[in-house]
Scaffold this motif. Structure first.
Motif, PDB file in Angstrom:
ATOM      1  N   GLY A 183      -4.696   5.741 -17.625  1.00 50.66           N
ATOM      2  CA  GLY A 183      -5.343   6.938 -17.113  1.00 50.66           C
ATOM      3  C   GLY A 183      -5.525   6.829 -15.618  1.00 50.66           C
ATOM      4  N   LYS A 184      -6.274   7.751 -15.043  1.00 51.57           N
ATOM      5  CA  LYS A 184      -6.449   7.774 -13.592  1.00 51.57           C
ATOM      6  C   LYS A 184      -7.643   6.916 -13.173  1.00 51.57           C
ATOM      7  N   LEU A 185      -7.398   6.078 -12.176  1.00 51.92           N
ATOM      8  CA  LEU A 185      -8.420   5.152 -11.693  1.00 51.92           C
ATOM      9  C   LEU A 185      -9.660   5.890 -11.215  1.00 51.92           C
ATOM     10  N   GLY A 186      -9.471   6.927 -10.387  1.00 48.36           N
ATOM     11  CA  GLY A 186     -10.610   7.635  -9.817  1.00 48.36           C
ATOM     12  C   GLY A 186     -11.515   8.220 -10.882  1.00 48.36           C
ATOM     13  N   LYS A 187     -10.942   8.845 -11.894  1.00 50.15           N
ATOM     14  CA  LYS A 187     -11.748   9.446 -12.957  1.00 50.15           C
ATOM     15  C   LYS A 187     -12.527   8.384 -13.716  1.00 50.15           C
ATOM     16  N   ARG A 188     -11.892   7.256 -13.989  1.00 46.36           N
ATOM     17  CA  ARG A 188     -12.571   6.192 -14.727  1.00 46.36           C
ATOM     18  C   ARG A 188     -13.744   5.634 -13.925  1.00 46.36           C
ATOM     19  N   ILE A 189     -13.517   5.369 -12.631  1.00 41.97           N
ATOM     20  CA  ILE A 189     -14.603   4.843 -11.791  1.00 41.97           C
ATOM     21  C   ILE A 189     -15.737   5.860 -11.702  1.00 41.97           C
ATOM     22  N   ARG A 197     -20.788   5.998  -2.622  1.00 43.97           N
ATOM     23  CA  ARG A 197     -20.426   4.854  -1.774  1.00 43.97           C
ATOM     24  C   ARG A 197     -19.790   3.752  -2.610  1.00 43.97           C
ATOM     25  N   LEU A 198     -20.357   3.477  -3.770  1.00 38.38           N
ATOM     26  CA  LEU A 198     -19.770   2.474  -4.654  1.00 38.38           C
ATOM     27  C   LEU A 198     -18.412   2.920  -5.169  1.00 38.38           C
ATOM     28  N   ARG A 199     -18.268   4.202  -5.407  1.00 37.86           N
ATOM     29  CA  ARG A 199     -16.956   4.690  -5.842  1.00 37.86           C
ATOM     30  C   ARG A 199     -15.891   4.374  -4.805  1.00 37.86           C
ATOM     31  N   ARG A 200     -16.232   4.487  -3.535  1.00 43.67           N
ATOM     32  CA  ARG A 200     -15.268   4.148  -2.483  1.00 43.67           C
ATOM     33  C   ARG A 200     -14.959   2.657  -2.484  1.00 43.67           C
ATOM     34  N   ILE A 201     -16.007   1.838  -2.626  1.00 40.44           N
ATOM     35  CA  ILE A 201     -15.831   0.385  -2.570  1.00 40.44           C
ATOM     36  C   ILE A 201     -14.870  -0.096  -3.652  1.00 40.44           C
ATOM     37  N   PHE A 202     -14.896   0.566  -4.811  1.00 39.15           N
ATOM     38  CA  PHE A 202     -14.073   0.098  -5.925  1.00 39.15           C
ATOM     39  C   PHE A 202     -12.794   0.911  -6.116  1.00 39.15           C
ATOM     40  N   THR A 203     -12.477   1.785  -5.161  1.00 34.70           N
ATOM     41  CA  THR A 203     -11.205   2.516  -5.253  1.00 34.70           C
ATOM     42  C   THR A 203     -10.382   2.471  -3.977  1.00 34.70           C
ATOM     43  N   PHE A 204     -10.962   1.997  -2.849  1.00 35.63           N
ATOM     44  CA  PHE A 204     -10.175   2.028  -1.615  1.00 35.63           C
ATOM     45  C   PHE A 204      -8.934   1.160  -1.732  1.00 35.63           C
ATOM     46  N   GLN A 205      -8.949   0.168  -2.654  1.00 30.83           N
ATOM     47  CA  GLN A 205      -7.795  -0.716  -2.816  1.00 30.83           C
ATOM     48  C   GLN A 205      -6.553   0.040  -3.280  1.00 30.83           C
ATOM     49  N   ALA A 206      -6.731   1.264  -3.796  1.00 31.43           N
ATOM     50  CA  ALA A 206      -5.564   2.059  -4.181  1.00 31.43           C
ATOM     51  C   ALA A 206      -4.650   2.306  -2.991  1.00 31.43           C
ATOM     52  N   LEU A 207      -5.228   2.260  -1.784  1.00 28.44           N
ATOM     53  CA  LEU A 207      -4.415   2.449  -0.587  1.00 28.44           C
ATOM     54  C   LEU A 207      -3.359   1.357  -0.474  1.00 28.44           C
ATOM     55  N   TYR A 208      -3.705   0.113  -0.896  1.00 31.74           N
ATOM     56  CA  TYR A 208      -2.721  -0.965  -0.891  1.00 31.74           C
ATOM     57  C   TYR A 208      -1.527  -0.613  -1.775  1.00 31.74           C
ATOM     58  N   ALA A 209      -1.830   0.067  -2.882  1.00 29.47           N
ATOM     59  CA  ALA A 209      -0.773   0.446  -3.820  1.00 29.47           C
ATOM     60  C   ALA A 209      -0.026   1.699  -3.384  1.00 29.47           C
ATOM     61  N   GLY A 210      -0.537   2.362  -2.339  1.00 35.15           N
ATOM     62  CA  GLY A 210       0.178   3.490  -1.782  1.00 35.15           C
ATOM     63  C   GLY A 210      -0.086   4.823  -2.432  1.00 35.15           C
ATOM     64  N   VAL A 211      -1.172   4.918  -3.196  1.00 35.68           N
ATOM     65  CA  VAL A 211      -1.507   6.175  -3.859  1.00 35.68           C
ATOM     66  C   VAL A 211      -3.003   6.444  -3.730  1.00 35.68           C
ATOM     67  N   ALA A 212      -3.375   7.703  -3.815  1.00 43.87           N
ATOM     68  CA  ALA A 212      -4.791   8.070  -3.778  1.00 43.87           C
ATOM     69  C   ALA A 212      -5.457   7.665  -5.087  1.00 43.87           C
ATOM     70  N   LEU A 217      -3.081   4.681 -11.220  1.00 41.91           N
ATOM     71  CA  LEU A 217      -3.327   4.290 -12.597  1.00 41.91           C
ATOM     72  C   LEU A 217      -4.527   3.344 -12.667  1.00 41.91           C
ATOM     73  N   GLY A 218      -5.201   3.370 -13.795  1.00 44.19           N
ATOM     74  CA  GLY A 218      -6.352   2.499 -13.988  1.00 44.19           C
ATOM     75  C   GLY A 218      -6.009   1.026 -13.880  1.00 44.19           C
ATOM     76  N   VAL A 219      -4.748   0.662 -14.143  1.00 42.95           N
ATOM     77  CA  VAL A 219      -4.370  -0.755 -14.065  1.00 42.95           C
ATOM     78  C   VAL A 219      -4.578  -1.316 -12.660  1.00 42.95           C
ATOM     79  N   TYR A 220      -4.625  -0.429 -11.654  1.00 46.50           N
ATOM     80  CA  TYR A 220      -4.813  -0.936 -10.290  1.00 46.50           C
ATOM     81  C   TYR A 220      -6.246  -1.310  -9.990  1.00 46.50           C
ATOM     82  N   SER A 221      -7.125  -1.189 -10.980  1.00 51.38           N
ATOM     83  CA  SER A 221      -8.450  -1.789 -10.850  1.00 51.38           C
ATOM     84  C   SER A 221      -8.336  -3.303 -10.735  1.00 51.38           C
ATOM     85  N   ALA A 222      -7.190  -3.864 -11.124  1.00 51.41           N
ATOM     86  CA  ALA A 222      -6.982  -5.307 -10.958  1.00 51.41           C
ATOM     87  C   ALA A 222      -7.104  -5.719  -9.503  1.00 51.41           C
TER      88      ALA A 222
END
Length: 522
Positions: A183-189, A197-212, A217-222
């Motif tokens: 599923g989508k990482l943002g929706k899950r978080i 603010r916490l939502r940003r802290i735990f999703t900004f890493q998606a930028l490393y993967a090149g997607v918003a 995908l939720g797997v990028y919570s890794a």
């Protein structure tokens, strides 16, 4: 699971590129007793953790965040080395906090790897209810990491069927489905925590993967788990010390390292690479070949052997990085005293839209979010004395669109854009940076493109679905039997841990015993 391997003789392996993936591959293969030669066009090792000289110090020009250092230990152990046995020893300092985050409303949150410290921080800054929700979030990203690491990150893929082709793989896939990994990482978080603010802290890493985050995908919570739970460290002397230590261990174990030697062509005989030809005309024969440059360079080299890759690459966003020195009496006035500071702008969603827009529609951040790195706060030996003034090195990373998304003329806009960023930092409380920063080096998309990086980004191919897991560029090359790829453009992807793994996965394609040895070594 048994995977395809290089057939025929593999006694002498040439590795093109002395970045972390190339050095990892070289160490693992040298540990099997093979003759290994690493050929690097630069005069230093490191690749994306390389360095350039500056007045009185060296600048780390690549990755600044180190997680999962046991993967370095694994590569060193392949030749019987340790961090302490290299010259000089590789010594790491854990960062507490891993990050200091600042927000447009003036609030701050420290990100601690230790669970109890982080729970206390969240409770103090966001309230007890959010602290309870954070416990649930941390458990979720940890479960996601555990479910995907061994099979989806730390192993090779031969085809998408590997996701379901064996009992353990099927079980892991079902676990990821149950956890929401597809599923989508943002929706899950957003469901797990309320504080934006916490939502940003735990999703900004998606930028490393090149997607918003809304599209990741939720797997990028890794990646969030690596960054926020597993700990962040910094090596004495800077990030280039990692590559220096690995190179020292490789050469000490009898490996051959050739610097300032660019490879211009692959000589093919039958269905195999027989040699590489360097830019000065020298010919180096090989039984197997590992290519680690970014995809633009790799594909140019494969073309010289008659191998044409017909695949459109969707590249990740890029970045502008400003490196320089600020007097310590200026930085002493700043409220933040942390090695890594993430300074978020207000318009978070708009920022991702600007950075990840499709071809030709990207723009520079209208409300910048910045990564500020101050290495001498951890390693005071990195401070510089210039004209009698003590200075600290500072690096400022501003994400920006890649050259496909926004074909900007960086030769014209670099100066004004950097000035704009520094003035914005002044406004955010980094008083005096625009006046006192002595700039020693600037990297832009044009820099990265000149180094052979696709679309002018150091983050390579984005992790959209069709470029993820078994759909990412394979590390075996169709049409040539003994060439293997490593690096962030192939499996498993972008980041220091993943490129170290990539090097080992390439070595496993040549000798499957590498996997067993690596698991026993650490």
């Amino acid at each position: 699971m048994t995977h395809a391997t290089v057939s025929g003789p593999t006694d002498h392996v040439i590795v093109v590129g002395a970045g972390l993936s190339g050095l990892a591959a070289a160490l693992h293969l040298r540990g099997t007793g093979r003759e290994v030669t690493v050929i690097e066009r630069s005069d230093t090792v490191g690749g994306r953790v390389g360095s350039v000289p500056a007045p009185g110090y060296r600048i780390d020009t690549g990755a600044s965040v180190l997680t999962m250092p046991d993967l370095i230990d694994q590569a060193l152990a392949a030749v019987g080395a340790t961090r302490e046995s290299t010259t000089p020893p590789l010594r790491l300092t854990p960062l507490h906090p891993a990050y200091h985050t600042r927000f447009a409303d003036g609030t701050t949150i420290d990100v601690h790897s230790d669970p109890e410290r982080m729970i206390a921080e969240v409770g103090e800054k966001c309230g007890p209810d959010e602290a309870r929700r954070y416990r649930t979030l941390r458990a979720w990203i940890g479960s996601m990491f555990d479910a995907e690491f061994d099979r989806y990150i730390d192993d090779n893929f031969d085809s998408p069927l590997d996701l379901v082709g064996e009992r353990t793989a099927r079980a892991n896939t079902l676990t990821l489905l149950r956890l929401g990994g597809f599923g989508k990482l943002g929706k899950r978080i957003d469901k797990l925590i309320d504080d934006p603010r916490l939502r940003r802290i735990f999703t900004f890493q998606a930028l490393y993967a090149g997607v918003a985050p809304a599209k990741a995908l939720g797997v990028y919570s890794a990646i969030s788990h690596m960054d926020t739970s597993l700990g962040v460290s910094f090596p004495d002397g800077g990030m280039q010390s990692i590559a220096n230590a690995m190179a020292d261990a490789f050469v000490s174990a009898g490996g051959t390292l050739l610097l300032s030697t660019g490879v211009s062509a692959i000589e093919k005989g039958g269905s195999r690479a027989r040699a590489v030809v360097t830019e000065n005309g020298e010919r180096h024969t090989c039984d197997s070949l590992i290519l680690t440059p970014d995809l633009l360079v790799t594909d140019r080299l494969l073309a010289t052997a008659g191998i044409t890759v017909r695949r459109t690459i969707r590249a990740s966003p890029s970045c502008v990085v400003v490196h320089g020195r600020v007097p310590v009496d200026v930085t002493a006035q700043w409220s933040s005293r942390s090695h890594h500071v993430i300074d978020f702008g207000h318009n978070w969603n708009e920022t991702f839209e600007e950075l990840t827009a499709s071809r030709g529609r990207g723009t520079l951040m209208s409300d910048p979010s910045l990564l500020i790195t101050r290495t001498s706060l951890t390693d005071p030996a990195l401070r510089v004395t210039h004209d009698g003034t003590e200075q600290e090195p500072i690096s400022i990373l501003a994400p920006c669109p890649n050259l496909d998304s926004a074909p900007l003329d960086w030769s014209a806009i670099t100066g004004p854009y950097v000035r704009e960023i520094l003035l914005e930092m002044d406004r955010r409380g980094y008083t005096g940076v625009s006046e006192h920063l002595e700039i020693d080096h600037i990297d832009t998309p044009a820099t990265w493109l000149a180094q052979g990086m696709v679309a002018g980004t150091p983050f390579s191919a984005s992790h959209i679905f069709r470029q993820t897991g078994p759909f990412r560029r394979r590390n075996l090359v169709k049409g040539i039997d003994n060439v293997v790829l490593a690096g962030c453009g192939t499996t498993p992807g972008v980041g220091v841990p993943t490129v170290l793994i990539s090097g080992r996965l390439a070595a496993e394609r040549i000798d499957p015993s590498v996997r067993r040895s690596a698991r026993v070594a650490v």
